[in-house]
Structures are given as structure tokens and as C-alpha cells.
Design a protein around this motif. Structure first.
Motif, PDB file in Angstrom:
ATOM      1  N   ARG A 240       0.855  -1.191   0.000  1.00  0.00           N
ATOM      2  CA  ARG A 240       0.000   0.000   0.000  1.00  0.00           C
ATOM      3  C   ARG A 240       0.885   1.233   0.000  1.00  0.00           C
ATOM      4  O   ARG A 240       1.851   1.309   0.745  1.00  0.00           O
ATOM      5  N   CYS A 241       0.520   2.191  -0.828  1.00  0.00           N
ATOM      6  CA  CYS A 241       1.269   3.443  -0.826  1.00  0.00           C
ATOM      7  C   CYS A 241       0.317   4.603  -1.085  1.00  0.00           C
ATOM      8  O   CYS A 241      -0.774   4.431  -1.610  1.00  0.00           O
ATOM      9  N   ASP A 242       0.765   5.762  -0.676  1.00  0.00           N
ATOM     10  CA  ASP A 242      -0.017   6.983  -0.804  1.00  0.00           C
ATOM     11  C   ASP A 242       0.824   8.011  -1.542  1.00  0.00           C
ATOM     12  O   ASP A 242       2.030   8.138  -1.279  1.00  0.00           O
ATOM     13  N   VAL A 243       0.212   8.739  -2.441  1.00  0.00           N
ATOM     14  CA  VAL A 243       0.944   9.708  -3.257  1.00  0.00           C
ATOM     15  C   VAL A 243       1.644  10.747  -2.388  1.00  0.00           C
ATOM     16  O   VAL A 243       2.793  11.104  -2.647  1.00  0.00           O
ATOM     17  N   SER A 244       1.004  11.226  -1.335  1.00  0.00           N
ATOM     18  CA  SER A 244       1.640  12.256  -0.493  1.00  0.00           C
ATOM     19  C   SER A 244       2.903  11.733   0.172  1.00  0.00           C
ATOM     20  O   SER A 244       3.876  12.478   0.334  1.00  0.00           O
ATOM     21  N   ILE A 245       2.923  10.470   0.548  1.00  0.00           N
ATOM     22  CA  ILE A 245       4.125   9.885   1.152  1.00  0.00           C
ATOM     23  C   ILE A 245       5.204   9.717   0.097  1.00  0.00           C
ATOM     24  O   ILE A 245       6.383  10.043   0.333  1.00  0.00           O
ATOM     25  N   LEU A 246       4.837   9.224  -1.075  1.00  0.00           N
ATOM     26  CA  LEU A 246       5.815   9.069  -2.153  1.00  0.00           C
ATOM     27  C   LEU A 246       6.423  10.412  -2.535  1.00  0.00           C
ATOM     28  O   LEU A 246       7.615  10.491  -2.831  1.00  0.00           O
ATOM     29  N   ARG A 247       5.621  11.483  -2.523  1.00  0.00           N
ATOM     30  CA  ARG A 247       6.128  12.824  -2.838  1.00  0.00           C
ATOM     31  C   ARG A 247       7.253  13.223  -1.898  1.00  0.00           C
ATOM     32  O   ARG A 247       8.194  13.910  -2.297  1.00  0.00           O
ATOM     33  N   ARG A 248       7.150  12.821  -0.637  1.00  0.00           N
ATOM     34  CA  ARG A 248       8.177  13.171   0.344  1.00  0.00           C
ATOM     35  C   ARG A 248       9.388  12.243   0.275  1.00  0.00           C
ATOM     36  O   ARG A 248      10.490  12.637   0.651  1.00  0.00           O
ATOM     37  N   GLN A 249       9.202  11.031  -0.193  1.00  0.00           N
ATOM     38  CA  GLN A 249      10.278  10.040  -0.191  1.00  0.00           C
ATOM     39  C   GLN A 249      11.141  10.039  -1.451  1.00  0.00           C
ATOM     40  O   GLN A 249      12.293   9.640  -1.401  1.00  0.00           O
ATOM     41  N   ILE A 250      10.574  10.446  -2.566  1.00  0.00           N
ATOM     42  CA  ILE A 250      11.274  10.334  -3.850  1.00  0.00           C
ATOM     43  C   ILE A 250      11.668  11.725  -4.347  1.00  0.00           C
ATOM     44  O   ILE A 250      10.808  12.554  -4.639  1.00  0.00           O
ATOM     45  N   ALA A 251      12.964  11.946  -4.430  1.00  0.00           N
ATOM     46  CA  ALA A 251      13.470  13.234  -4.913  1.00  0.00           C
ATOM     47  C   ALA A 251      13.022  13.472  -6.348  1.00  0.00           C
ATOM     48  O   ALA A 251      13.093  12.572  -7.189  1.00  0.00           O
ATOM     49  N   GLY A 252      12.530  14.674  -6.629  1.00  0.00           N
ATOM     50  CA  GLY A 252      12.101  15.043  -7.965  1.00  0.00           C
ATOM     51  C   GLY A 252      10.771  14.424  -8.386  1.00  0.00           C
ATOM     52  O   GLY A 252      10.419  14.454  -9.567  1.00  0.00           O
ATOM     53  N   PHE A 253      10.019  13.899  -7.429  1.00  0.00           N
ATOM     54  CA  PHE A 253       8.768  13.196  -7.710  1.00  0.00           C
ATOM     55  C   PHE A 253       7.784  14.055  -8.492  1.00  0.00           C
ATOM     56  O   PHE A 253       7.252  13.616  -9.517  1.00  0.00           O
ATOM     57  N   ASP A 254       7.521  15.269  -8.036  1.00  0.00           N
ATOM     58  CA  ASP A 254       6.541  16.124  -8.700  1.00  0.00           C
ATOM     59  C   ASP A 254       6.894  16.345 -10.167  1.00  0.00           C
ATOM     60  O   ASP A 254       6.036  16.256 -11.041  1.00  0.00           O
ATOM     61  N   GLU A 255       8.154  16.601 -10.434  1.00  0.00           N
ATOM     62  CA  GLU A 255       8.602  16.834 -11.803  1.00  0.00           C
ATOM     63  C   GLU A 255       8.449  15.581 -12.654  1.00  0.00           C
ATOM     64  O   GLU A 255       8.083  15.652 -13.826  1.00  0.00           O
ATOM     65  N   MET A 256       8.741  14.399 -12.059  1.00  0.00           N
ATOM     66  CA  MET A 256       8.591  13.147 -12.803  1.00  0.00           C
ATOM     67  C   MET A 256       7.133  12.902 -13.158  1.00  0.00           C
ATOM     68  O   MET A 256       6.827  12.451 -14.265  1.00  0.00           O
ATOM     69  N   VAL A 257       6.231  13.193 -12.234  1.00  0.00           N
ATOM     70  CA  VAL A 257       4.795  13.008 -12.516  1.00  0.00           C
ATOM     71  C   VAL A 257       4.365  13.957 -13.627  1.00  0.00           C
ATOM     72  O   VAL A 257       3.684  13.545 -14.573  1.00  0.00           O
ATOM     73  N   LYS A 258       4.762  15.199 -13.547  1.00  0.00           N
ATOM     74  CA  LYS A 258       4.383  16.189 -14.564  1.00  0.00           C
ATOM     75  C   LYS A 258       4.929  15.838 -15.932  1.00  0.00           C
ATOM     76  O   LYS A 258       4.290  16.097 -16.956  1.00  0.00           O
ATOM     77  N   ALA A 259       6.114  15.207 -15.964  1.00  0.00           N
ATOM     78  CA  ALA A 259       6.723  14.789 -17.240  1.00  0.00           C
ATOM     79  C   ALA A 259       6.022  13.566 -17.804  1.00  0.00           C
ATOM     80  O   ALA A 259       6.125  13.290 -19.006  1.00  0.00           O
ATOM     81  N   GLY A 260       5.309  12.843 -16.911  1.00  0.00           N
ATOM     82  CA  GLY A 260       4.523  11.681 -17.331  1.00  0.00           C
ATOM     83  C   GLY A 260       5.333  10.510 -17.640  1.00  0.00           C
ATOM     84  O   GLY A 260       5.072   9.561 -18.219  1.00  0.00           O
TER      85      GLY A 260
END
Length: 104
Positions: free
Chosen positions: A84-104
Motif C-alpha cells: 500500500r502506498c499513498d501519493v503524499s508519502i511518495l512525494r516526500r520520499q522520492i526526490a524530484g517526484f513532482d517533476e517526474m509526474v508532470k513529465a509523465g
């Protein structure tokens, strides 16, 4: 990602199995077919707040979930991928997460 909710990386193929609305967003069930032939089942929660923050509502939640599952599987690998994982937790754990999601 293709039209059937599949996404793949060098190490895994992600298959979105279900989408369920929750009181604050969505719950996705998905499985991963790993390159070693094994399969694992997972759940991902995506809140309305995270969806809005990441894509401003411009991309459907199911597409965001598939991208997030791909990023998480690549980051965590087969042995480290949580059930089980939650996007808000992954955002804090993975460097550059927001940019990777936006890049698709």
C-alpha cells in the motif's frame, strides 16, 4: 501508458485493475508483472489535494495513478515496493517526484 491502463518500465509492467472513489480522493488497485516473472499486488491512494497540486486537474486521476505506480516501482524495486502506498508519502520520499509526474 496504453488505453488499458498498462504502463511499463525496464523492470516492470504496471496494470491498473480498479479505481474506487474515497471520501478524499481515489483508491487504485494494481498489479506489477516484474521482469523476473513474478507478480505483486498493490494499492495506491491519491487525494484530491495531491491530484490538484501535481497536475492542476488537467490530467485524469487514473493517468496520474499509472504514472505514480511506474515511478514508485522504479524507485522501490521489486523487493522494496510496498503493498500500500499513498501519493503524499511518495512525494516526500522520492526526490524530484513532482517533476517526474508532470513529465509523465
Amino acid at each position: 501508458m496504453d488505453k488499458q491502463g498498462r504502463s511499463s518500465t525496464d523492470q516492470a509492467a504496471i496494470h491498473i485493475d480498479g479505481e474506487h472513489e474515497t471520501s478524499n480522493g481515489w483508491l487504485y488497485t494494481f498489479h506489477i508483472d516484474w521482469s523476473d516473472g513474478q507478480r505483486s499486488d498493490h494499492e495506491l491512494t491519491l487525494s484530491w489535494v495531491d491530484h490538484e497540486h501535481l497536475v492542476g486537474g488537467a490530467v485524469s486521476p487514473s493517468v496520474v495513478a499509472a504514472v505514480v505506480a511506474r515511478i514508485a516501482s522504479a524507485h522501490c524495486g521489486h523487493k522494496g515496493m510496498p503493498a500500500r502506498c499513498d501519493v503524499s508519502i511518495l512525494r516526500r520520499q522520492i526526490a524530484g517526484f513532482d517533476e517526474m509526474v508532470k513529465a509523465g
